[in-house]
Scaffold this motif. Structure first.
Motif, PDB file in Angstrom:
ATOM      1  N   THR A  18       0.837  -1.197   0.000  1.00 24.27           N
ATOM      2  CA  THR A  18       0.000   0.000   0.000  1.00 24.27           C
ATOM      3  C   THR A  18       0.865   1.236   0.000  1.00 24.27           C
ATOM      4  OG1 THR A  18      -0.130   0.059   2.413  1.00 24.27           O
ATOM      5  CG2 THR A  18      -1.843  -1.187   1.267  1.00 24.27           C
ATOM      6  N   GLN A  60       0.633   5.377   1.048  1.00 30.15           N
ATOM      7  CA  GLN A  60      -0.121   6.439   1.706  1.00 30.15           C
ATOM      8  C   GLN A  60       0.749   7.692   1.783  1.00 30.15           C
ATOM      9  OE1 GLN A  60      -1.071   3.471   5.234  1.00 30.15           O
ATOM     10  NE2 GLN A  60      -2.442   5.260   5.373  1.00 30.15           N
ATOM     11  N   CYS A 115      -5.453   5.856   0.129  1.00 28.16           N
ATOM     12  CA  CYS A 115      -4.540   4.714   0.135  1.00 28.16           C
ATOM     13  C   CYS A 115      -4.557   4.076  -1.250  1.00 28.16           C
ATOM     14  CB  CYS A 115      -4.970   3.702   1.187  1.00 28.16           C
ATOM     15  SG  CYS A 115      -3.904   2.251   1.293  1.00 28.16           S
ATOM     16  N   HIS A 148      -3.561   0.844  -3.494  1.00 27.18           N
ATOM     17  CA  HIS A 148      -3.224  -0.593  -3.393  1.00 27.18           C
ATOM     18  C   HIS A 148      -3.473  -1.219  -4.760  1.00 27.18           C
ATOM     19  CE1 HIS A 148      -7.522  -0.462  -2.289  1.00 27.18           C
ATOM     20  NE2 HIS A 148      -7.149   0.257  -1.230  1.00 27.18           N
ATOM     21  N   TRP A 194      -8.214  -0.615   7.846  1.00 20.97           N
ATOM     22  CA  TRP A 194      -7.633   0.619   8.369  1.00 20.97           C
ATOM     23  C   TRP A 194      -7.510   0.499   9.892  1.00 20.97           C
ATOM     24  CZ3 TRP A 194      -5.942   5.120   5.935  1.00 20.97           C
ATOM     25  CH2 TRP A 194      -6.147   5.175   4.551  1.00 20.97           C
ATOM     26  N   SER A 226      -7.673   1.494  -5.124  1.00 21.12           N
ATOM     27  CA  SER A 226      -7.444   2.525  -4.116  1.00 21.12           C
ATOM     28  C   SER A 226      -8.660   2.641  -3.211  1.00 21.12           C
ATOM     29  CB  SER A 226      -7.127   3.877  -4.755  1.00 21.12           C
ATOM     30  OG  SER A 226      -8.258   4.353  -5.457  1.00 21.12           O
ATOM     31  N   TYR A 245      -3.032   3.712   9.356  1.00 16.63           N
ATOM     32  CA  TYR A 245      -2.429   2.669   8.543  1.00 16.63           C
ATOM     33  C   TYR A 245      -3.485   1.991   7.672  1.00 16.63           C
ATOM     34  CZ  TYR A 245       1.407   2.954  11.933  1.00 16.63           C
ATOM     35  OH  TYR A 245       2.431   3.376  12.729  1.00 16.63           O
ATOM     36  N   CYS A 246      -3.165   1.878   6.409  1.00 18.03           N
ATOM     37  CA  CYS A 246      -3.994   1.129   5.462  1.00 18.03           C
ATOM     38  C   CYS A 246      -3.287  -0.197   5.199  1.00 18.03           C
ATOM     39  CB  CYS A 246      -4.121   1.951   4.179  1.00 18.03           C
ATOM     40  SG  CYS A 246      -4.830   1.079   2.775  1.00 18.03           S
ATOM     41  N   THR A 270      -0.043   7.292   7.488  1.00 14.79           N
ATOM     42  CA  THR A 270      -0.212   8.743   7.321  1.00 14.79           C
ATOM     43  C   THR A 270      -0.402   9.370   8.692  1.00 14.79           C
ATOM     44  OG1 THR A 270      -1.285   8.547   5.151  1.00 14.79           O
ATOM     45  CG2 THR A 270      -1.702  10.567   6.407  1.00 14.79           C
TER      46      THR A 270
END
Lengths: 113, 111
Positions: free
Chosen positions: B4, B6, B22, B24, B35, B70, B87-88, B105
């Motif tokens: 991923t 970010q 995010c 991906h 998340w 995404s 966090y993704c 992020t």
């Protein structure tokens, strides 16, 4: 609304001591995990357990052992604490299929001097 | 698990919506988008997850694009307590017990 409880928020131990970190969850989750988190290294899995008395090594099991005698409790043991084990230790739990995500405790910041 | 991407940081005014993107692009069909967030010196907190459809819970909304490459996490009315690293994560559930966080992020909510 407490779900995953770690016994200590901060802990200071001496080199060579045997250290016990306790974790209890009240969600009837099958899986329980111990991670450590260090700046720049992210989360690293130490051990996990998917059932009572069952355990699996994670990425960094050396110097650690675990115990799961009851479904709700998962203990991390540092057999002989060393300074390189100074870290934030995080306990987590999840259902067996992990679909619902992980629930983490607040963490134990361990300092070994 | 798919990688991923970010943005490292974002700012948001208190009371406004925070939209955290995010990417991906290598996601596979059986991977979920999760998340989490981590407030300074605390354990990570699960926020929301989804597979294909948009999802909403009491904390946030998750919008996943039709091609699933995404997603966007939306905090509808950000407060100062939402300041955290978000966090993704993209992962297959069930067989893989490792949870790997990227850099995430840092969302700063300003008064």
């Amino acid at each position: 609304d407490v779900k995953v409880t770690q016994s200590s928020r901060y802990l200071v131990k001496r080199t060579g001591e045997k250290v016990f970190l306790e974790c209890v969850q009240d969600m009837d989750h099958e899986n329980m995990f111990w991670y450590r988190q260090d700046p720049g290294l992210g989360l690293r899995l130490i051990y996990f357990s998917y059932d009572v008395k069952m355990k699996e090594k994670g990425d960094i099991p050396e110097g650690y052992s675990v115990s799961r005698e009851k479904k709700e409790r998962f203990s991390l043991i540092l057999e002989s604490a060393s300074t390189n084990q100074t870290s934030m230790y995080l306990c987590a739990s999840s259902t067996l299929d992990t679909v619902g995500g992980y629930t983490f405790g607040s963490g134990t910041r361990l300092t070994v001097v | 698990d798919a990688k991923t991407t970010q943005p490292p940081s974002m700012d948001c005014a208190e009371g406004r919506a925070a939209n955290l993107p995010c990417n991906h692009s290598t996601i596979s069909g059986n991977e979920y988008v999760y998340w989490y967030r981590q407030i300074h010196s605390q354990g990570p907190q699960y926020i929301i997850h989804g597979l294909k459809n948009n999802e909403t819970n009491e904390m946030a909304s998750l919008i996943i694009t039709e091609d699933r490459k995404s997603s966007t996490l939306i905090l509808p009315h950000a407060t100062l307590r939402d300041t955290a690293v978000y966090y993704c994560i993209v992962r297959v559930v069930g067989s893989n017990y490792k949870l790997t966080f990227g850099k995430g992020t840092l969302l700063t909510v300003n008064p």
